[in-house]
Write a protein that holds these residues in place. Sequence first.
Motif, mmCIF file in Angstrom:
data_model
loop_
_atom_site.group_PDB
_atom_site.id
_atom_site.type_symbol
_atom_site.label_atom_id
_atom_site.label_comp_id
_atom_site.label_asym_id
_atom_site.label_seq_id
_atom_site.Cartn_x
_atom_site.Cartn_y
_atom_site.Cartn_z
ATOM 1 N N ALA A 64 2.198 1.817 -3.411
ATOM 2 C CA ALA A 64 1.170 2.364 -4.304
ATOM 3 C C ALA A 64 0.990 3.856 -4.078
ATOM 4 N N VAL A 65 1.000 4.276 -2.821
ATOM 5 C CA VAL A 65 0.858 5.700 -2.512
ATOM 6 C C VAL A 65 2.051 6.479 -3.066
ATOM 7 N N GLN A 79 1.986 7.197 -6.721
ATOM 8 C CA GLN A 79 1.044 8.246 -7.112
ATOM 9 C C GLN A 79 1.584 9.641 -6.826
ATOM 10 N N ALA A 83 0.833 -1.203 0.000
ATOM 11 C CA ALA A 83 0.000 0.000 0.000
ATOM 12 C C ALA A 83 0.868 1.254 0.000
ATOM 13 N N SER A 133 2.251 9.933 2.211
ATOM 14 C CA SER A 133 1.574 8.893 2.987
ATOM 15 C C SER A 133 1.095 9.427 4.333
ATOM 16 N N LEU A 188 -4.475 7.378 4.551
ATOM 17 C CA LEU A 188 -4.305 7.095 3.128
ATOM 18 C C LEU A 188 -3.807 5.670 2.905
ATOM 19 N N SER A 210 -6.909 3.417 3.382
ATOM 20 C CA SER A 210 -7.875 3.481 2.280
ATOM 21 C C SER A 210 -7.306 2.857 1.010
ATOM 22 N N THR A 211 -6.010 3.020 0.775
ATOM 23 C CA THR A 211 -5.382 2.413 -0.405
ATOM 24 C C THR A 211 -5.445 0.893 -0.325
ATOM 25 N N ARG A 214 -7.692 -1.099 -3.136
ATOM 26 C CA ARG A 214 -6.960 -1.904 -4.111
ATOM 27 C C ARG A 214 -7.151 -3.404 -3.913
#
Length: 296
Positions: free
Chosen positions: A124-125, A128, A121, A132, A136, A139-140, A144
């Motif tokens: 992934a943050v 983007q 996660a 972090s 967040l 939620s990621t 996902r």
Amino acid sequence: MTQAAAAFTAHLRSVPGLAAQVIGRTATLALHDELALSPKPGLVTPTDTGSHTDMDAHTFMRSLFALRSYFVRIAGLGADGAAFHALERCGIEAETRMLAATGGINTHRGSIFMLGLLCAAAGAVAAQGRRSTPALLRSTLRVRWGEALAARATRTPTLPGGLAARRYGLRSASTEAALGFPVLFETAVPAMQAAFARGLGRQQALLDTLFSIMAVLDDSNLAHRGGMEGLRHAQREARAFLDAGGASRPGGVAAARDIGDDFVRRRLSPGGAADTLAAACWMHRLGLLGPASSAP
């Protein structure tokens, strides 16, 4: 997040591949933070095997060395937008390496799953270009891979912890993950933030966080070893420890040691709580817990 942590996060985003390296290596350091904490009821420390007869701190260190590249790799998979089956395959490979390093002893299976997902996660943050935060990250994870994790929770369990969760109607590790690790984000993170905000040192802050987790977690390791009575006993002891003032009160650390002696007599080991503590330590090391995380 402190200014220094924000600047560090921006630097990570500016260098391709560096974010995954830092995320993953920090996970290994966080697992060492958990191992180094002592006293720690029923769990392995550098000087105590807790309720275990088949492992010690050296076993855990061999496991840590075997897992170093795993957390970096799964953070990279998260950054690449990998599907859950790719994360799961990566975790299974890591578990194989762990067992080879430890002679078949399960030291970090729970953290391979939990910290691995959190590293994915975080990757992934970072991919983007976002900063972090605990919210967040959570939620990621849910957006996902929450659906796949919920489906995983319906599988017939084969491992002791999963079998105990099914037998006693507890939340399994997969269910906890599908919900976005509520005990981590709603209990452990606030407890650690509050402990450092009060000026506690590392040992006392981590002890209070561990006991906060133990008080509420459906720890299938405890249920496997001691049934529901063992789990509820550990939860009651943890709540009583915190209600009495926690680790910072006079004699608090000694009280934690006495609880550890009781757990050893009962063969109780809160392994799920240890995994959750390691995850909180990981966020602390990454600077995600706010200004309070700058305390020593």
